[in-house]
Design an enzyme around this catalytic site. Structure first.
Site, PDB file in Angstrom:
ATOM      1  N   TYR A 270     -10.039  -1.160   1.505  1.00  0.00           N
ATOM      2  CA  TYR A 270      -9.814  -1.218   2.955  1.00  0.00           C
ATOM      3  C   TYR A 270      -9.598   0.160   3.555  1.00  0.00           C
ATOM      4  O   TYR A 270      -9.051   1.073   2.920  1.00  0.00           O
ATOM      5  CB  TYR A 270      -8.608  -2.108   3.290  1.00  0.00           C
ATOM      6  CG  TYR A 270      -9.023  -3.490   3.720  1.00  0.00           C
ATOM      7  CD1 TYR A 270      -9.632  -3.694   4.954  1.00  0.00           C
ATOM      8  CD2 TYR A 270      -8.845  -4.590   2.889  1.00  0.00           C
ATOM      9  CE1 TYR A 270     -10.047  -4.960   5.356  1.00  0.00           C
ATOM     10  CE2 TYR A 270      -9.251  -5.859   3.275  1.00  0.00           C
ATOM     11  CZ  TYR A 270      -9.853  -6.033   4.518  1.00  0.00           C
ATOM     12  OH  TYR A 270     -10.267  -7.286   4.904  1.00  0.00           O
TER      13      TYR A 270
ATOM     14  N   ASP B 241       0.798  -1.225   0.000  1.00  0.00           N
ATOM     15  CA  ASP B 241       0.000   0.000   0.000  1.00  0.00           C
ATOM     16  C   ASP B 241       0.827   1.270   0.000  1.00  0.00           C
ATOM     17  O   ASP B 241       0.327   2.329  -0.389  1.00  0.00           O
ATOM     18  CB  ASP B 241      -0.955  -0.008   1.188  1.00  0.00           C
ATOM     19  CG  ASP B 241      -2.086  -1.017   1.009  1.00  0.00           C
ATOM     20  OD1 ASP B 241      -2.482  -1.245  -0.152  1.00  0.00           O
ATOM     21  OD2 ASP B 241      -2.562  -1.573   2.008  1.00  0.00           O
TER      22      ASP B 241
END
Length: 753
Positions: free
Chosen positions: A461, A376
């Site tokens: 998320y 990420d």
């Protein structure tokens, strides 16, 4: 004067007397309970914390203008740059070397020059590459120097660059063109012409260095709902490595367990009735799987946290102080929240505490799911930390701070209110005792904590990042995962890789691994690593030698080398692992801080995997190395798109150097295995989905430092516990009458999307 007039005058006189009494009573008590109390200023840094400060919008713009005028090459705004263009990819602060900073903070040395780190993509060159420049001094840049080779040992190949928003736009356009080759199939499978389908990237992008070939997963997209739970079974493989967008190609198509060479081949199979089509009706917004729209009208408000006399913490520039703590905070656009110069009672405990990376690794029997290993940091953990919702993401009365960044644009952007700071009452005693023998008394202290929080939305998320500072001198680091699960289309033996959570939806198993850097300076820079654990020894009972007893004892050890201090993931870790100073406390023990990890990580990727070295930090739940300026981070944003030849391989940091009385860094991995289930719809809940670690004083003090807290409570059986003078808790009914003046609710978080 008639009777009616007399009665009116009498009523007016009584009302006046009543009003005067109310005013006098109010004036007599309000200042002592409801006025904001002046804070005792603990922060005496005189702007020293600005040595770590994120760049301001003005500084970011100055760097861009300098680069445009001094590199001698044309630069295109990254928001519209093609792969064959040159552009400024990002600009962030270049934090000075630790030695320079400490000379400034502790030794009265000169303030280090303020500099920026600029990342540029050079596509319009004979040898396309990624180059990093240090630019300074700010606010008026006059020089730049190429630090790429110094940092990485060589040039960064162009294919390693993160995918830009413009590149995704061009890929989506290609996919839409290809979808038009299968109109009959799309109408049958999805009640769609393709234009209303959402397209989700996967990563990494291929199987070897130089590849830039990505699987994209298609979903039904109903506005106002999360599309991640509605796959239609169609996935496409796009090759987009060529500098010329016109040469990009769709290489393969997957649908419901079958692979095809093109969308045309898929259409031909459908027309020839050689394809098993699962016909999915387009749902209404209120019926779509995973809708977050409220199903019932609002109920009565829940409890509200507020400070009756104003915040008890103080924020100045990029530094917050609270009951002995002082913490400098910032946000890296790639890796997210970072803290510096963490001190307690004036002594530095941690020089740097920063998030490094968040890995999400998936399993599935669909190509997109089975190949996904999201790193990420390459997408932007800090960049995608959007505005926080007052009263839900953080307490309504928290302090909200704007963060500025420059990524894929020549213009700085602001995520307003994207970091919050607040004092949290955990409704739990930090410590307490009720004495029911010898003497009768009660003593205790509420567990109030300073919290620094940001929340990142990384595609599906949402990660809630907390850094917490306790009255006992402990630091707590915690991350919660929420948001939508990612999913695959359910077919074949799909439940070998997760659970069915919808009519055609497989909630795919995955693991979350999070990595942190902790540069502890316990009572100085020179520390050693000590471990303690327990064993049992069988001994004869001294007063009854015919009997034996199993007696617990402490096993103490000092670890001498980095290899000894690299603890594999999910292997037994000594219960006490501490950074120890050479100096002792009053009782003769080394002043230390203990690392205590709370994690339930899934298994690390096997080391035989060709991409494992790019996430080799995940091999270890804890690794302690000597601090080096040339090892500032455990990973790189370039690892995502070339994990087979990683730009930074953490395992190379561990080379058996001595770690006794050295400046040390702890690298900590936490995580959990997530097997999605029905209750993950619509969202994964934070309950049970949190991991982290503590940094706890261990013989650092002579006693628990919270004994000095002004919030301590003590009263005995001989005192009137209901008297405000004897027990501060008895003052709360009056204090709680001070209703907070809440600011109006506003939200601008959609502005930068």
């Amino acid at each position: 004067m008639n009777v009616k007039t007399v009665l009116i005058l009498l009523v007016l006189a009584l009302a006046t007397v009543f009003a005067l009494v109310c005013v006098l009573l109010t004036r007599g008590r309000a200042p002592s309970t409801c006025q904001h109390q002046p804070l005792h200023r603990e922060d005496t840094d005189d702007g020293q914390s600005l040595v770590f400060a994120d760049l301001t919008p003005e500084e970011l713009a100055q760097v861009v203008r300098y680069l445009q005028g001094n590199l001698g090459v044309p630069l295109v705004d990254a928001s519209r740059a093609r792969p064959s263009d040159n552009c400024v990819a990002s600009v962030d602060v270049q934090v000075p070397a630790k030695a320079e900073v400490l000379r400034f903070l502790d030794g009265g040395g000169a303030r280090p020059p303020r500099e920026a780190l600029a990342v540029l993509y050079f596509g319009n060159q004979p040898d396309p590459n990624v180059t990093e420049y240090v630019v300074g001094p700010l606010p008026t840049p006059a020089y730049h120097r190429d630090v790429t080779v110094q940092k990485y040992g060589g040039k960064v190949p162009y294919h390693r660059r993160p995918v830009t928003g413009k590149e995704y736009v061009d890929i989506n356009a290609l996919i839409q063109r290809e979808l038009r080759r299968a109109p009959l199939f799309l109408a049958a499978c999805c009640e769609s012409d393709g234009t209303d389908l959402a397209i989700l990237t996967t990563a990494p992008r291929g199987f070897k260095s130089g590849d830039r070939t990505t699987w994209f997963v298609l979903f039904q997209n109903v506005p106002g709902t999360g599309y991640y739970l509605s796959p239609v079974g169609l996935e496409v493989l796009v090759e987009h490595g060529d500098l010329r967008v016109s040469r990009w190609q769709l290489r393969q198509v997957f649908y419901n367990g079958q692979y095809f060479a093109s969308m045309s081949a898929l259409e031909d199979a459908f027309v020839a009735d050689l394809l098993e089509v699962v016909r999915i009706k387009k749902p209404l917004a209120e019926d779509v799987l995973g809708s977050m729209r409220p199903r019932h009208p609002p109920s009565s408000p829940g409890p509200l946290q507020y400070e009756p006399q104003g915040p008890r913490y103080s924020i100045r520039n990029n530094r917050v102080t609270f009951q002995g703590w002082s913490v400098t905070f910032g946000m890296n656009p790639n890796s997210g929240l970072r803290l510096f110069d963490i001190r307690y009672r004036g002594e530095r405990i941690v020089y740097e505490l920063s998030l490094q990376e968040a890995l999400a690794l998936y399993g599935s029997n669909c190509p997109g799911g089975m190949s996904t290993r999201y790193l990420d940091g390459s997408f932007g953990i800090g960049r995608f930390s959007y505005e926080l919702i007052r009263g839900l993401d953080c307490p309504y009365t928290a302090t909200y701070v704007d963060r500025h960044y420059l990524v894929e644009s020549e213009t700085p952007k602001t995520n307003q209110n994207s970091l919050c700071i607040f004092e949290h009452d955990s409704a739990l005693p930090l410590r307490r005792h009720f004495s029911d023998s010898q003497s009768f008394y009660y003593g205790g202290l509420r567990k109030n904590t300073l919290v620094i929080r940001a929340i990142s939305t990384l595609i599906n998320y949402d990660y809630i990042w907390d850094f917490m500072f306790h009255g006992s001198g402990a630091v707590e680091v915690r991350v919660h995962a929420t948001g939508y699960i990612s999913s695959s289309f359910l077919h074949g033996q799909g439940t070998d890789y997760g659970n069915r959570v919808g009519p055609h939806t497989l909630g795919t198993m995955h693991l979350h691994h999070i990595h942190y850097k902790v540069d502890l300076d316990v009572n100085g820079q020179l520390n050693s690593l000590e471990t303690q654990d327990m064993g049992y020894e069988l001994v004869k009972v001294p007063w009854s030698e015919q009997n034996t007893i199993e007696r617990p004892y402490l096993r103490r050890k000092r670890l001498e080398r980095e290899e000894e201090a690299a603890f594999p993931l999910n292997s037994p870790l000594p219960r006490y692992v501490s950074f120890a100073s050479p100096k002792t406390n009053k009782w003769g023990h080394l002043r230390s801080y203990r690392i205590q990890i709370t994690s339930a990580a899934g298994d690390h990727l096997p080391t035989s995997s060709p991409m494992e070295r790019s996430i080799s930090w995940g091999r270890y739940q804890l690794a302690v190395t000597r601090r080096k300026e040339e090892e500032p981070t455990s990973t790189s944003i370039y690892n995502q798109n070339d994990p087979w030849t990683p730009t930074v391989a953490f395992t190379d940091f561990i080379n058996n150097e001595t770690i006794t009385n050295e400046d040390l860094v702890a690298w900590i991995s936490v995580g959990f295995l997530h097997v999605p289930h029905a209750e993950d719809v619509p969202n994964t809940v934070t309950v049970g989905n949190n991991v982290g670690f503590f940094l706890r004083p261990y013989n650092y003090f002579d006693e628990d430092p919270s004994v000095d807290s002004p919030d301590s409570i003590y009263f005995s059986s001989e005192q009137d516990a209901g008297a405000c003078g004897a027990n501060p808790l008895a003052c709360l009914p009056l204090t709680a009458s001070c209703a907070p003046r809440l600011p109006p609710f506003r939200y601008g978080g959609f502005l930068n999307l």
